[in-house]
Design a protein around this motif. Sequence first.
Motif, mmCIF file in Angstrom:
data_model
loop_
_atom_site.group_PDB
_atom_site.id
_atom_site.type_symbol
_atom_site.label_atom_id
_atom_site.label_comp_id
_atom_site.label_asym_id
_atom_site.label_seq_id
_atom_site.Cartn_x
_atom_site.Cartn_y
_atom_site.Cartn_z
ATOM 1 N N ARG A 240 33.229 19.776 19.962
ATOM 2 C CA ARG A 240 32.672 21.077 20.330
ATOM 3 C C ARG A 240 33.492 22.239 19.783
ATOM 4 O O ARG A 240 32.938 23.281 19.419
ATOM 5 C CB ARG A 240 32.555 21.171 21.858
ATOM 6 C CG ARG A 240 31.446 20.293 22.418
ATOM 7 C CD ARG A 240 31.349 20.402 23.930
ATOM 8 N NE ARG A 240 30.198 19.654 24.444
ATOM 9 C CZ ARG A 240 29.960 19.449 25.730
ATOM 10 N NH1 ARG A 240 30.798 19.924 26.651
ATOM 11 N NH2 ARG A 240 28.892 18.771 26.114
ATOM 12 N N SER A 241 34.797 22.077 19.713
ATOM 13 C CA SER A 241 35.643 23.182 19.265
ATOM 14 C C SER A 241 35.703 23.317 17.747
ATOM 15 O O SER A 241 35.930 24.418 17.226
ATOM 16 C CB SER A 241 37.070 23.020 19.826
ATOM 17 O OG SER A 241 37.681 21.841 19.321
ATOM 18 N N LYS A 242 35.472 22.215 17.002
ATOM 19 C CA LYS A 242 35.696 22.265 15.561
ATOM 20 C C LYS A 242 34.483 21.910 14.700
ATOM 21 O O LYS A 242 34.455 22.263 13.519
ATOM 22 C CB LYS A 242 36.854 21.329 15.196
ATOM 23 C CG LYS A 242 38.172 21.687 15.867
ATOM 24 C CD LYS A 242 39.287 20.733 15.499
ATOM 25 C CE LYS A 242 39.699 20.849 14.059
ATOM 26 N NZ LYS A 242 40.916 20.040 13.768
ATOM 27 N N TYR A 243 33.476 21.199 15.278
ATOM 28 C CA TYR A 243 32.420 20.676 14.423
ATOM 29 C C TYR A 243 30.996 20.997 14.890
ATOM 30 O O TYR A 243 30.087 21.068 14.068
ATOM 31 C CB TYR A 243 32.574 19.149 14.283
ATOM 32 C CG TYR A 243 33.841 18.758 13.582
ATOM 33 C CD1 TYR A 243 33.916 18.731 12.192
ATOM 34 C CD2 TYR A 243 34.984 18.434 14.310
ATOM 35 C CE1 TYR A 243 35.100 18.379 11.544
ATOM 36 C CE2 TYR A 243 36.168 18.088 13.673
ATOM 37 C CZ TYR A 243 36.218 18.076 12.291
ATOM 38 O OH TYR A 243 37.383 17.746 11.651
ATOM 39 N N LYS A 244 30.781 21.143 16.169
ATOM 40 C CA LYS A 244 29.415 21.265 16.696
ATOM 41 C C LYS A 244 28.667 22.454 16.106
ATOM 42 O O LYS A 244 27.502 22.343 15.731
ATOM 43 C CB LYS A 244 29.435 21.358 18.219
ATOM 44 C CG LYS A 244 28.047 21.367 18.853
ATOM 45 C CD LYS A 244 28.128 21.369 20.373
ATOM 46 C CE LYS A 244 26.758 21.466 21.012
ATOM 47 N NZ LYS A 244 25.936 20.260 20.765
ATOM 48 N N GLU A 245 29.329 23.589 16.015
ATOM 49 C CA GLU A 245 28.648 24.785 15.537
ATOM 50 C C GLU A 245 28.160 24.627 14.101
ATOM 51 O O GLU A 245 27.032 25.006 13.766
ATOM 52 C CB GLU A 245 29.579 25.990 15.642
ATOM 53 C CG GLU A 245 28.902 27.299 15.234
ATOM 54 C CD GLU A 245 29.802 28.512 15.428
ATOM 55 O OE1 GLU A 245 29.396 29.621 15.003
ATOM 56 O OE2 GLU A 245 30.899 28.354 15.994
ATOM 57 N N SER A 246 28.988 24.047 13.242
ATOM 58 C CA SER A 246 28.607 23.900 11.835
ATOM 59 C C SER A 246 27.721 22.685 11.595
ATOM 60 O O SER A 246 26.861 22.710 10.708
ATOM 61 C CB SER A 246 29.865 23.801 10.961
ATOM 62 O OG SER A 246 30.647 22.670 11.325
ATOM 63 N N GLN A 247 27.903 21.618 12.384
ATOM 64 C CA GLN A 247 27.152 20.385 12.137
ATOM 65 C C GLN A 247 25.903 20.265 12.987
ATOM 66 O O GLN A 247 24.972 19.542 12.631
ATOM 67 C CB GLN A 247 28.063 19.172 12.368
ATOM 68 C CG GLN A 247 29.225 19.103 11.376
ATOM 69 C CD GLN A 247 30.129 17.898 11.607
ATOM 70 O OE1 GLN A 247 29.980 17.164 12.589
ATOM 71 N NE2 GLN A 247 31.069 17.688 10.703
ATOM 72 N N GLY A 248 25.881 20.927 14.149
ATOM 73 C CA GLY A 248 24.678 20.971 14.958
ATOM 74 C C GLY A 248 24.291 19.675 15.639
ATOM 75 O O GLY A 248 23.118 19.445 15.918
ATOM 76 N N GLY A 249 25.277 18.817 15.929
ATOM 77 C CA GLY A 249 24.967 17.541 16.563
ATOM 78 C C GLY A 249 25.186 17.548 18.057
ATOM 79 O O GLY A 249 25.474 18.586 18.669
ATOM 80 N N GLN A 250 25.032 16.374 18.647
ATOM 81 C CA GLN A 250 25.252 16.175 20.072
ATOM 82 C C GLN A 250 26.194 14.996 20.276
ATOM 83 O O GLN A 250 26.303 14.126 19.408
ATOM 84 C CB GLN A 250 23.928 15.916 20.804
ATOM 85 C CG GLN A 250 22.959 17.073 20.768
ATOM 86 C CD GLN A 250 21.697 16.766 21.571
ATOM 87 O OE1 GLN A 250 21.199 15.647 21.552
ATOM 88 N NE2 GLN A 250 21.200 17.759 22.272
ATOM 89 N N ILE A 251 26.838 14.961 21.439
ATOM 90 C CA ILE A 251 27.808 13.902 21.703
ATOM 91 C C ILE A 251 27.691 13.434 23.147
ATOM 92 O O ILE A 251 27.441 14.241 24.054
ATOM 93 C CB ILE A 251 29.241 14.394 21.392
ATOM 94 C CG1 ILE A 251 30.253 13.242 21.460
ATOM 95 C CG2 ILE A 251 29.644 15.562 22.282
ATOM 96 C CD1 ILE A 251 31.603 13.580 20.849
ATOM 97 N N GLY A 252 27.823 12.128 23.356
ATOM 98 C CA GLY A 252 27.719 11.554 24.698
ATOM 99 C C GLY A 252 28.475 10.231 24.755
ATOM 100 O O GLY A 252 29.298 9.926 23.894
ATOM 101 N N LEU A 253 28.198 9.444 25.774
ATOM 102 C CA LEU A 253 28.777 8.116 25.907
ATOM 103 C C LEU A 253 27.726 7.170 26.458
ATOM 104 O O LEU A 253 26.711 7.612 27.004
ATOM 105 C CB LEU A 253 30.003 8.115 26.812
ATOM 106 C CG LEU A 253 29.825 8.206 28.330
ATOM 107 C CD1 LEU A 253 31.110 7.781 29.040
ATOM 108 C CD2 LEU A 253 29.451 9.614 28.767
#
Length: 494
Positions: A240-253
């Motif tokens: 969220r701090s380094k990649y989400k804004e530029s890559q536009g993905g989601q993350i979970g478990l």
Amino acid sequence: MAQKLNLDNLAVSADVYRSSFPSTFTFGVATSAYLIEGGWNEGKKGPNIWDKFTHLQGISFLPCSLSQRRLCSLTLCDSGKVLDGSNGDVAVDHYHRYKEDIELIGALGFTAYRFSISWSRIFPDGLGTEVNEEGIAFYNNIINSLLEKAVRHSLPLGSPPTSPGIHRGDYFGLYAEACFANFGDRVKHWITLNEPLQTSVNGHCIGIFAPGRNEKPLIEPYLVSHHQVLAHATAVSVYRSKYKESQGGQIGLSVDCEWAEANSEKMEDKVAAGRRIDFQLGWFLDPLFFGDYPASMRQKLGDNLPTFTPEEKEFMLQNSWDFLGINHYTSRIIAHVSNNEAESDFYKAQELERNVEWEDGEPIGDRAASDWLYIVPWGIRKTLNYVSQKYNHPSIFITENGMDDEDDGSASIHDMLDDKRRVAYFKSYLANVAEAIKDAWSLLDNFEWAQGFTKRFGLVYVDYKNGLTRHPNSSAYWFMKFLKGDEDNKGKKE
């Protein structure tokens, strides 16, 4: 014996079609790196805990140096660790045959594929010292081949290092960031952990999974889970701090859970059923959603359950998940028992019995090949409804589901391919998922952890005796027809 559940309110038609689901509903298949890849010492891959578990007798581990724990020598396999004495050195050779397998995914009509990235292919020393470019290239080839077939995909990163003393960000954060940096321009759904329950209990309490530890069953599994939760939050924070804004993905478990149905209307049985789910789902989800472990676990485990600092609680709550993966296969009938005679300390602490029969002796469902897997379609509906209600309606992916057949060496390939029972399983479970929306599943046969090659979960039959050739089962062809949404098939018997 249990009081049989009134199934009238859970009756669901076995007829299910693509149109039974929203147009945005995604159907896919799943695999795991160690179970299918093989190539265990190719492409500069380092050894992982399952290589060690299936190759070595005892727990000796020979480092090449103090800084790099590479495996320098192997001994013969201790066949007692895996049912048939096999291992994943070759598995089903996906490492060399991934293009063929991706062709199958596209041909069958699936648009999602959950596969895992082997930590030891990315960092052969396990410590994040140097990224292995051959490992990066292998997974880039898989991702690009999937995109050519218009297959979307979500990736479980893997499990954190299994030493209970490893700090949350020391290694897993480095591994996660290497994956985000190299694959995140194309990968839009990330799964940090897959079934952390199995790593903690079967790996560090019962000892039947790698790394095979059971020396401190009252403490170690809970320490391992503690660090897995923090490792997940670390990976989410990095993304969220380094990649989400530029890559536009989601993350979970992804977490695994069998449904727990109360043995009776007695309050103690209902509480025990709730406690059973706490020891599966709540163990990992409550800290990320509520900031701490379930009260029922704290009551039963006392000081054996670690505590989070205020800073860690805030960190977890800020970095929980964008979506949640649920692995569900089966269900159990749960009764409260004060003096539990279970062999495992993990189950003793829960003070309950897990039954598979109603009071009249009727089983909760037909048994599949594995002794733990009973076919209980209504259990998945109850599980999904429970998760949705307790955790504020998260976006849910069913990241694993399916049933296995025995690897019957005497049966012909034709008989093995005609897996009518698996077709019925998927139809009934999918129908209950459709009902849960209103109120999958493995691609290939594979090395099945401690069961070796004795069980078959795949939609695609792999002929182990004849060059690992792939043969789609009847269930694969059923899915192909199902995913085409052919309305002419409505009302027709399979």
